[in-house]
Design a protein around this motif. Structure first.
Motif, short mmCIF file in Angstrom:
data_model
loop_
_atom_site.label_atom_id
_atom_site.label_comp_id
_atom_site.label_asym_id
_atom_site.label_seq_id
_atom_site.Cartn_x
_atom_site.Cartn_y
_atom_site.Cartn_z
N TYR A 22 -8.15 0.62 2.79
CA TYR A 22 -8.28 -0.63 3.70
C TYR A 22 -9.18 -0.60 4.81
O TYR A 22 -8.56 -0.35 6.22
N PRO A 73 0.77 -1.27 0.03
CA PRO A 73 -0.01 -0.05 0.15
C PRO A 73 0.92 1.32 -0.03
O PRO A 73 1.68 1.41 0.69
N ASN A 122 1.17 -6.18 6.14
CA ASN A 122 -0.08 -6.72 5.20
C ASN A 122 -1.03 -5.91 5.78
O ASN A 122 -1.46 -5.89 7.04
N LEU A 123 -1.77 -5.13 5.09
CA LEU A 123 -2.91 -4.20 5.52
C LEU A 123 -4.29 -4.86 5.19
O LEU A 123 -5.46 -4.50 5.73
N VAL A 124 -4.45 -6.15 4.76
CA VAL A 124 -5.55 -7.04 4.27
C VAL A 124 -5.74 -8.15 5.09
O VAL A 124 -6.61 -7.94 6.00
N CYS A 125 -5.17 -8.92 5.14
CA CYS A 125 -5.35 -10.29 6.08
C CYS A 125 -5.39 -10.13 7.29
O CYS A 125 -6.07 -11.05 8.12
N SER A 140 1.70 -1.95 6.83
CA SER A 140 2.15 -2.25 5.57
C SER A 140 3.58 -2.82 5.67
O SER A 140 4.56 -2.42 6.80
N ILE A 200 -10.10 -3.14 -2.45
CA ILE A 200 -11.08 -4.31 -1.52
C ILE A 200 -12.26 -3.41 -1.48
O ILE A 200 -13.54 -3.81 -1.47
#
Lengths: 222, 222
Positions: B154, A42, B124-127, B41, A70
């Protein structure tokens, strides 16, 4: 502001993603479409780099862009200002795109006469590296503020990329970033990776990058 | 350099992660251990922030650190220089940790008399946002070079964090980063989030952050 089309992509039904990716690449080859998969953390500068790339190439190549996110459509709205075809893909929380999701995106984009299709993948150095999208080439952006040690920590991402753009080189003096060491780490993971230092904001290095891209597109479309 | 223990964590067998996370929190409460889950991140400055946090608090609290990474043990080696207990967790390619994986990590760390355990999650900003680790509080670091629009892109990460550290404020003049707008976006996602601007490199703002942390730890251990 121009209205951007939003496509909610569905989760894939295919178990064998590698097979789907090969089939997609064959279809792209037949239709003369070069698909670039652009990945990064990101905030590494995917959208700014894309803006500059489009400005440089839009008179040479017919370009279409898929913005995967997303949520939100801020990137697609930004890209739409360049006048190229753009579609926003919403992944519904998914952290990556696979080949079947990419195919849905390309159908939504309606490639038609498009020569260069670009997928801006979800900002993530982990999951997108695990799924072949069917792209002809994988590119990633590593930005200077992230640090030169990232190839040590995210090995798969660096090993699957054909080209690594090292972005935000204008702020190098303010960060402990050793370019030579970074290149060495990248080549440890992937000896064949092309490495191009750029600054998408000022335009530095962008010529080397767009030259690389134009050559890859013409080779693919020969 | 001190030898760092590496633990290869196994994939979880439990379907109901939320239940496992609650059970872990109960165990932590009983044993007087405060677990902080630190996310960001890649390259936002988790390890540097941790180094500074440990330096500030290691005479006040008994601290243990779990460094989760897909590969490599560079972060754990860095942290081990502070003299606190540290263990490297290898996720075997996994992009996040869930409660059961975190429990394996805590057992590997051997919490014993530890009062503050910190999990440095995968960059990681998602999972990581999707899985409750069982932590008492979630913290995330957003760094200035990433841009002030990240809460738009996010959403889940920002909505689950109790505290957001805005790091690398020393380079604010070189980036288009609007602190007021960023705070507004974060509060859109999470009205209750505590926001603390810091510069882990220079130490600016670190007192506010460690004060917050010390207070949370003592509340939990009451």
């Amino acid at each position: 502001m121009k209205q951007v089309r939003i496509l909610e992509i569905k989760q894939s039904v295919f178990a064998d993603n590698d097979r789907q990716a090969e089939l997609l690449r064959q279809d792209l080859k037949e239709n003369g479409v070069f698909l670039l998969n652009l990945m990064s953390s990101p905030g590494a500068g995917k959208t700014t780099t894309l803006m500059r790339t489009i400005e440089a190439l839009k008179d040479t190549l017919k370009i279409g862009v898929m913005e995967a996110d997303i949520d939100s459509d801020v990137d697609a709205e930004t890209i739409s200002q360049t006048g190229v075809k753009v579609i926003q893909l919403h992944t519904g929380g998914m952290c990556h795109l696979d080949a079947e999701m990419t195919r849905q995106g390309l159908e939504g984009l309606e490639t038609g006469d498009i020569e260069l299709a670009i997928l801006e993948n979800v900002g993530n150095l982990v999951c997108p590296a695990e799924f072949d999208t069917g792209a002809v080439k994988n590119a990633m952006i590593l930005s200077v503020p992230e640090g030169d040690d990232k190839p040590l920590k995210y090995p798969l991402m660096f090993s699957i990329c054909d080209v690594v753009l090292i972005n935000k080189i204008d702020v190098m003096p303010y960060f402990d970033f050793d370019l030579a060491r970074c290149k060495e780490y990248i080549h440890m993971r992937n000896p064949d990776a092309t490495i191009i230092p750029i600054c998408a904001k000022t335009g530095e290095g962008m010529k080397a990058w767009t030259d690389w891209l134009v050559q890859e597109v013409s080779q693919w479309r020969m």
